[in-house]
Scaffold this active site. Structure first.
Site, PDB file in Angstrom:
ATOM      1  N   LYS A  13     -10.760 -11.394   4.957  1.00  8.52           N
ATOM      2  CA  LYS A  13     -10.418 -10.201   5.752  1.00  8.52           C
ATOM      3  C   LYS A  13     -11.382  -9.051   5.455  1.00  8.52           C
ATOM      4  CE  LYS A  13      -6.203  -9.999   4.115  1.00  8.52           C
ATOM      5  NZ  LYS A  13      -6.251 -11.211   3.265  1.00  8.52           N
ATOM      6  N   ARG A  88       2.013  -5.765   5.577  1.00 14.46           N
ATOM      7  CA  ARG A  88       2.124  -7.004   4.805  1.00 14.46           C
ATOM      8  C   ARG A  88       3.545  -7.532   4.759  1.00 14.46           C
ATOM      9  NH1 ARG A  88      -2.721  -6.780   1.379  1.00 14.46           N
ATOM     10  NH2 ARG A  88      -2.832  -8.508  -0.052  1.00 14.46           N
ATOM     11  N   ARG A 127     -14.801 -15.040  -6.122  1.00 15.33           N
ATOM     12  CA  ARG A 127     -15.008 -13.681  -5.584  1.00 15.33           C
ATOM     13  C   ARG A 127     -15.469 -12.724  -6.683  1.00 15.33           C
ATOM     14  NH1 ARG A 127     -10.519 -11.073  -1.930  1.00 15.33           N
ATOM     15  NH2 ARG A 127      -9.125 -11.764  -3.607  1.00 15.33           N
ATOM     16  N   ARG A 161     -11.928  -9.522  -9.968  1.00 12.90           N
ATOM     17  CA  ARG A 161     -10.684  -8.746  -9.913  1.00 12.90           C
ATOM     18  C   ARG A 161      -9.667  -9.271 -10.918  1.00 12.90           C
ATOM     19  NH1 ARG A 161      -8.978  -8.309  -3.609  1.00 12.90           N
ATOM     20  NH2 ARG A 161      -6.936  -8.572  -4.556  1.00 12.90           N
ATOM     21  N   ARG A 172       0.595 -14.527  -5.239  1.00  8.86           N
ATOM     22  CA  ARG A 172       0.143 -13.841  -4.020  1.00  8.86           C
ATOM     23  C   ARG A 172       0.240 -14.749  -2.797  1.00  8.86           C
ATOM     24  NH1 ARG A 172      -5.365 -12.341  -6.261  1.00  8.86           N
ATOM     25  NH2 ARG A 172      -5.919 -11.646  -4.176  1.00  8.86           N
TER      26      ARG A 172
HETATM   27  P1  ADP Z   1      -9.634 -11.162   1.654  1.00  7.90           P
HETATM   28  O1  ADP Z   1     -10.039  -9.728   1.959  1.00  7.90           O
HETATM   29  O2  ADP Z   1      -8.989 -11.837   2.822  1.00  7.90           O
HETATM   30  O3  ADP Z   1      -8.839 -11.309   0.393  1.00  7.90           O
HETATM   31  P2  ADP Z   1     -12.483 -11.500   1.022  1.00  7.90           P
HETATM   32  O4  ADP Z   1     -13.169 -10.919   2.220  1.00  7.90           O
HETATM   33  O5  ADP Z   1     -12.472 -10.697  -0.229  1.00  7.90           O
HETATM   34  O6  ADP Z   1     -10.980 -11.974   1.417  1.00  7.90           O
HETATM   35  O7  ADP Z   1     -13.152 -12.938   0.773  1.00  7.90           O
HETATM   36  C1  ADP Z   1     -12.749 -13.747  -0.335  1.00  7.90           C
HETATM   37  C2  ADP Z   1     -13.988 -14.421  -0.929  1.00  7.90           C
HETATM   38  O8  ADP Z   1     -14.479 -15.386  -0.003  1.00  7.90           O
HETATM   39  C3  ADP Z   1     -15.139 -13.464  -1.219  1.00  7.90           C
HETATM   40  O9  ADP Z   1     -15.741 -13.852  -2.423  1.00  7.90           O
HETATM   41  C4  ADP Z   1     -16.089 -13.655  -0.027  1.00  7.90           C
HETATM   42  O10 ADP Z   1     -17.447 -13.437  -0.394  1.00  7.90           O
HETATM   43  C5  ADP Z   1     -15.845 -15.106   0.324  1.00  7.90           C
HETATM   44  N1  ADP Z   1     -15.963 -15.379   1.771  1.00  7.90           N
HETATM   45  C6  ADP Z   1     -15.595 -14.582   2.797  1.00  7.90           C
HETATM   46  N2  ADP Z   1     -15.830 -15.172   3.986  1.00  7.90           N
HETATM   47  C7  ADP Z   1     -16.353 -16.393   3.703  1.00  7.90           C
HETATM   48  C8  ADP Z   1     -16.813 -17.506   4.494  1.00  7.90           C
HETATM   49  N3  ADP Z   1     -16.771 -17.472   5.829  1.00  7.90           N
HETATM   50  N4  ADP Z   1     -17.264 -18.585   3.852  1.00  7.90           N
HETATM   51  C9  ADP Z   1     -17.298 -18.632   2.494  1.00  7.90           C
HETATM   52  N5  ADP Z   1     -16.899 -17.649   1.696  1.00  7.90           N
HETATM   53  C10 ADP Z   1     -16.422 -16.531   2.284  1.00  7.90           C
HETATM   54  P1  AMP Z   2      -5.748  -7.080  -1.421  1.00  7.28           P
HETATM   55  O1  AMP Z   2      -6.903  -6.257  -1.876  1.00  7.28           O
HETATM   56  O2  AMP Z   2      -5.470  -6.908   0.047  1.00  7.28           O
HETATM   57  O3  AMP Z   2      -5.845  -8.525  -1.837  1.00  7.28           O
HETATM   58  O4  AMP Z   2      -4.463  -6.481  -2.158  1.00  7.28           O
HETATM   59  C1  AMP Z   2      -4.348  -6.515  -3.563  1.00  7.28           C
HETATM   60  C2  AMP Z   2      -2.951  -6.119  -3.995  1.00  7.28           C
HETATM   61  O5  AMP Z   2      -2.661  -4.768  -3.578  1.00  7.28           O
HETATM   62  C3  AMP Z   2      -1.809  -6.948  -3.398  1.00  7.28           C
HETATM   63  O6  AMP Z   2      -1.584  -8.158  -4.112  1.00  7.28           O
HETATM   64  C4  AMP Z   2      -0.635  -5.963  -3.510  1.00  7.28           C
HETATM   65  O7  AMP Z   2      -0.154  -5.901  -4.847  1.00  7.28           O
HETATM   66  C5  AMP Z   2      -1.304  -4.623  -3.200  1.00  7.28           C
HETATM   67  N1  AMP Z   2      -1.253  -4.337  -1.761  1.00  7.28           N
HETATM   68  C6  AMP Z   2      -2.305  -4.244  -0.901  1.00  7.28           C
HETATM   69  N2  AMP Z   2      -1.882  -3.961   0.333  1.00  7.28           N
HETATM   70  C7  AMP Z   2      -0.525  -3.889   0.277  1.00  7.28           C
HETATM   71  C8  AMP Z   2       0.506  -3.659   1.232  1.00  7.28           C
HETATM   72  N3  AMP Z   2       0.236  -3.461   2.524  1.00  7.28           N
HETATM   73  N4  AMP Z   2       1.790  -3.646   0.792  1.00  7.28           N
HETATM   74  C9  AMP Z   2       2.083  -3.829  -0.494  1.00  7.28           C
HETATM   75  N5  AMP Z   2       1.172  -4.088  -1.436  1.00  7.28           N
HETATM   76  C10 AMP Z   2      -0.119  -4.119  -1.069  1.00  7.28           C
END
Ligand code: ADP
Ligand code: AMP
Length: 218
Positions: A13, A88, A127, A161, A172
């Site tokens: 995302k 969420r 990541r 992270r 999660r």
């Molecule tokens: P989210 O925001 O949904 O948690 P991220 O954008 O942080 O996901 O992506 C999770 C991990 O996957 C990151 O390390 C990112 O670089 C990697 N990633 C994102 N899109 C792709 C893809 N299309 N193919 C492979 N790896 C990806």
């Molecule tokens: P993310 O960066 O989107 O993976 O979010 C990391 C963490 O932040 C989640 O596991 C939750 O603990 C908190 N968080 C992010 N967005 C929300 C939301 N909309 N509602 C509640 N908790 C959230």
């Protein structure tokens, strides 16, 4: 445009949001990034959020909705925004509808990034994010920075992270299935959901999302 991105943790995302927000000239609003910025600044909000985030649980709606509304009320979001990680759960989706209604606006689309669970686990495991700005996202194998451990965008230090550990990821994913997935049906009833297969290269997924938004518009 006012768009919501939904999908399991690690779906991509944040990665997609960076490109889509740039292409569409709208701000990328990630509640996860806002919480992490508050944590690194040592604010009360950050202290409140941290205990939930460390456990992989959702931060309470009251806190999250107020923070999201505050961000969406800033001037740069007046013409549209791309929400990443919010709403969420159904309560947050209802609160968002109320917020938008009070401003006389509405969502244009909800993009549902579809990725199999074994792939999201691999994406999360590798990541790495930037200390300066958690929206700068890399992957040790799939999206490598030019110099290992250094952010291509700002030169900051890359790190894993705290909540990207096996146990928290399990929680999660469970939270996603039980609390977040129901918002897809909620938005499907409003005719807003577009499913985007999110396997493949980052650029391919962006193209699919842009194409879906264009055909949705027309
Ligand atoms: P989210 O925001 O949904 O948690 P991220 O954008 O942080 O996901 O992506 C999770 C991990 O996957 C990151 O390390 C990112 O670089 C990697 N990633 C994102 N899109 C792709 C893809 N299309 N193919 C492979 N790896 C990806
Ligand atoms: P993310 O960066 O989107 O993976 O979010 C990391 C963490 O932040 C989640 O596991 C939750 O603990 C908190 N968080 C992010 N967005 C929300 C939301 N909309 N509602 C509640 N908790 C959230």
């Amino acid at each position: 445009m006012r768009i919501v991105l939904v999908g399991p943790p690690g779906a991509g995302k944040g990665t997609q949001a960076a490109y889509l927000a740039k292409n569409l000239s709208i701000p990328h609003i990630s509640t996860g990034d806002l919480f992490r910025a508050n944590i690194s600044q040592g604010t009360d909000l950050g202290k409140q959020a941290r205990s939930y985030m460390d456990k992989g649980q959702l931060v309470p709606d009251e806190v999250t909705n107020a923070m999201a509304e505050d961000r969406m009320s800033q001037a740069d979001a007046a013409g549209g925004f791309l929400l990443d990680g919010f709403p969420r759960n159904v309560g947050q989706a209802e609160a968002l509808d109320e917020m938008l209604k009070s401003k006389g606006v509405a969502l244009d689309a909800v993009l549902d990034l579809e990725v199999p669970e074994d792939e999201v686990v691999k994406r999360i495991a590798g990541r790495r994010i930037c200390r300066n700005d958690s929206s700068h996202v890399f992957h040790v194998a799939y999206n490598q920075p030019e110099t290992e451990g250094v952010c291509d965008i700002c030169g900051g230090e890359l790190y894993q992270r705290d909540d990207d550990n096996e146990e928290t990821v399990r929680t999660r994913l469970e939270v996603y299935h039980t609390q977040t997935e129901p918002i897809i049906d909620y938005y499907r009833e409003q005719g807003l959901v577009v499913t985007i297969p999110a396997l493949g290269k980052v650029t391919e997924v962006t193209e699919r999302a842009m194409a879906a938004l264009k055909s949705d518009e027309g």
